[in-house]
Scaffold this active site. Structure first.
Site, short mmCIF file in Angstrom:
data_model
loop_
_atom_site.label_atom_id
_atom_site.label_comp_id
_atom_site.label_asym_id
_atom_site.label_seq_id
_atom_site.Cartn_x
_atom_site.Cartn_y
_atom_site.Cartn_z
N TYR A 53 -5.12 37.71 13.40
CA TYR A 53 -6.38 38.58 12.85
C TYR A 53 -6.29 39.47 13.82
CZ TYR A 53 -8.23 34.40 10.37
OH TYR A 53 -8.52 33.30 9.24
N SER A 208 -13.36 32.03 2.34
CA SER A 208 -13.38 32.85 0.92
C SER A 208 -14.38 31.95 0.19
CB SER A 208 -12.07 33.38 0.08
OG SER A 208 -12.45 34.26 -0.46
N GLY A 212 -14.02 36.41 -2.06
CA GLY A 212 -13.73 37.65 -1.66
C GLY A 212 -14.67 38.71 -2.12
#
Length: 344
Positions: A53, A208, A212
């Site tokens: 990340y 998610s 999204g």
């Protein structure tokens, strides 16, 4: 905030987890600190990150946040991170080999500023590394005190079953969780993956859960996204790509129903979508992915929202992806549920 165990482990975590993929990219350090503070204030305990990340920046931000807060904060939160994907250009800078994972775990511990990761997850399957090698490394790391629990991420049904079976056969540390994509727009894991998790006692950590951003109502059928949204900046981004999802009628049917339930309950669409995932069998904690403190604040509202049986049924029906044929469709379900003659 409610709390559930990580699968069959004895570790309890908040039913909402704070995902940190935005840290160091869409969310700068001050915003990330504000999110972390608000999450803990709301009773949140599970913080999910990964070495990839923002190329390690997310872990570093969490480490600086922990260092700047009272010492008891570390005892109150459960830190989960992941390793698997490339963090360099060398031939052993990716994968689930002992060589890569050892370096990846040490680097994560250093960035986070901790001695132990509470939940260390392998970020995806590695077809080149024998599963025994990966599991033996993870077992060694548990025995060394560098990891408390082991988790899987983005595994298919047969992959997670193999990992569990080999761990059991070899007497190695068993995975306790699986982190899959799961939302009203992505329910295919229910065909194989969630039954395998239920059978083997792995808790689900869905990522998610808002599809999204689709399930927040921000996108319109007749208008391509633009501006400071994920798809506005990159319409072809990942699994939520606009053209791929917008051409499917089911997407808009689901969005319409989520909006209707939200208006009836006077809550946000995001809260309805999150509450649906929280109500699914086997879910330990749902991972939130907010860019801003305002988004996080709204998402946290799902912690106290319980949908009625009727609302859940409406959402189940409209979001059913419709298994194409045997063994997942109606004939297979009927066959597996049919009582054997002569038995009770």
């Amino acid at each position: 905030m409610e709390y559930r165990t990580l699968g069959r482990s004895g570790c309890s975590v908040s039913t909402l987890a704070l995902g940190t993929m935005t840290f160091g990219a869409e969310s700068d350090e001050s915003c990330a600190f504000a999110q972390l503070d608000r999450f803990v204030e709301a009773g949140g305990t599970l913080i999910d990150t990964a070495d990839v990340y923002t190329a390690g920046a997310a872990e570093e931000i969490i480490g600086r946040w922990l260092a700047a807060r009272p010492a008891d904060i570390r005892d109150r939160v459960t830190i989960a991170t992941k390793g698997r994907f490339p963090m360099g250009t060398g031939p052993n800078d990716a994968g689930l080999s002992r060589s890569h994972l050892d370096r990846a775990l040490n680097a994560s511990l250093r960035r986070l500023g901790v001695e132990t990761v509470d939940l260390y997850q392998v970020h995806s399957w590695d077809p080149l590394t024998p599963v025994e090698e990966t599991l033996r490394f993870l077992d060694d790391a548990v025995r060394q005190g560098r990891i408390h629990y082991v988790g899987l991420s983005n595994f298919t049904g047969w992959q997670l079953q193999k990992a569990v079976d080999v761990a059991d056969f070899r007497g190695l540390t068993r995975p306790v969780t699986l982190q899959p994509q799961y939302s009203l727009l992505s329910r295919e894991i229910e065909w194989e993956i969630t039954p395998a998790c239920a059978s083997e006692g792995l808790g689900l950590l869905p990522w998610s859960p808002l599809g999204g951003g689709w399930l927040t109502g921000k996108y319109r059928r007749d208008t391509r996204p633009s501006g400071a949204t994920r798809l506005g900046e990159n319409p072809e981004r990942g699994t939520e790509a606009y053209d791929r999802r917008s051409r499917v009628d089911r997407t808009w049917d689901v969005v319409h129903t989520v909006r209707a339930v939200a208006e009836e309950r006077d809550v946000s669409m995001a809260q309805v979508a999150l509450a649906w995932v929280l109500a699914r069998p086997g879910v330990s904690s749902v991972i939130l992915g907010a860019r801003t403190l305002e988004q996080l604040e709204d998402n946290l509202g799902a912690a106290g929202l319980q949908l009625s049986e009727g609302e859940l049924a409406r959402l189940d029906e409209v979001s059913d992806p419709g298994a194409a044929d045997y063994p997942y469709g109606a004939p297979g379900l009927e066959q597996r549920s049919r009582a054997v003659a002569g038995t009770r």
